[in-house]
Design a protein around this motif. Structure first.
Motif: not given
Length: 303
Positions: A85-90, A136-144, A271-273
């Motif tokens: 899932s996107k959340k697991l990858t993120g 980059l961390g915030i960017l990835v957390a938001t996107l995923y 972010h629920g990841l």
């Protein structure tokens, strides 16, 4: 030896205090605020004005950026291959892509390499790990997690974060060849020295061991990347390919081998990841890193 005793005593104290029912469960948050908003800025203002800038400083600064970008590529590849899932990858991109270069890294580097080592460690952490986390961390957390990132929010996070403000001020002082009066330097040094016991106490208070979790396989992938592949990549790139041999390079490699960053775990969780996996990356990663760091410390002696 004294610094190592401090590290383990306060780490153990934090673990013990978890079992004390009357001890506030969220006390680590207050400790983290002291470390982030007081100790880290003090260290930046003390060490950075004394640094002699050169092209070689690009190596410690770029280490965290390289580690995170490769983490993004590595876990996206695995995610597509195994249908994650996107959340697991993120979650894995963030928690495995960022190292504990300050809370855990500073005490260990100070114990092993002293004041000179700390000058390099500051560069690894401030313009390296911290800025990567805040951009980059915030960017990835938001996107995923939810979707498109808020550029204004990202810029605000960076510009108004006290350690980053202190870092910029210290850089200006360095360029102007200016340093504080010796009494102020002494004060900054003493305030910064409180970071070691406070940081390890905070780590101890946050360590969690969830033996019944279903995330063991993913935990293995994350810790393999963070504790083995990241330092191996930096060693290959910096030492083998670019032929860099110095004490500063030893510090960079040791920082690359640090356990996952606590703040990165918090970012992923909020972010629920995969919050449980995020916690496991810290809970198992920090104790395990004490073993793998011994291996990497042996390796860097040949640099």
């Amino acid at each position: 030896m004294y610094n190592f005793i401090i590290i383990f005593v306060f780490l153990l104290l934090g673990i013990i205090l978890q079992k004390v029912k009357r001890f506030p469960t969220n006390s680590h948050k207050g400790i983290n605020n002291i470390v982030i908003y007081i100790c880290l800025p003090a260290l930046a203002l003390y060490y950075i004005p004394k640094i002699e800038w050169s092209n070689e400083l690009l190596y410690p600064i770029s280490m965290a950026w390289i580690g995170f970008i490769v983490s993004y590529l590595f876990f996206n590849l695995l995610g597509r291959r195994f249908g994650w899932s996107k959340k697991l990858t993120g979650c894995l991109i963030i928690t495995a892509g960022l190292g504990n270069t300050s809370f855990l890294g500073f005490p260990i580097i100070q114990a092993l390499y002293g004041e000179e080592g700390m000058k390099t460690a500051i560069l690894v952490d401030q313009p390296g790990s911290f800025v990567v986390l805040s951009t980059l961390g915030i960017l990835v957390a938001t996107l995923y997690s939810t979707g498109s990132p808020n550029g204004f929010h990202i810029a605000k996070k960076i510009l108004f974060f006290p350690p980053f403000i202190a870092f910029l001020g210290a850089c200006v002082m360095n360029v102007l060849n200016f340093d504080f009066h010796e009494y102020i330097q002494y004060f900054l040094q003493k305030v910064g020295s409180a970071m070691t016991p406070l940081a390890m106490l905070s780590v101890g208070l946050q360590l969690r061991f969830d033996k019944r979790s279903q995330h063991w396989k993913f935990l293995g992938f994350g810790l393999l990347y963070k504790l083995v592949l990241t330092p191996a990549l930096i060693y290959l790139l910096y030492v083998v390919i670019l032929d860099q041999h110095s004490t500063a390079m030893q510090v960079v490699l040791m920082e690359a081998a640090m356990a996952p960053m606590i703040t990165a775990s918090i970012l992923a969780s909020t972010h629920g990841l995969k919050p449980r996996l995020s916690s496991m990356m810290i809970g198992f990663g920090i104790p395990l890193s004490f073993i793998t760091l011994v291996f990497w410390y042996f390796i860097v002696q040949f640099i």
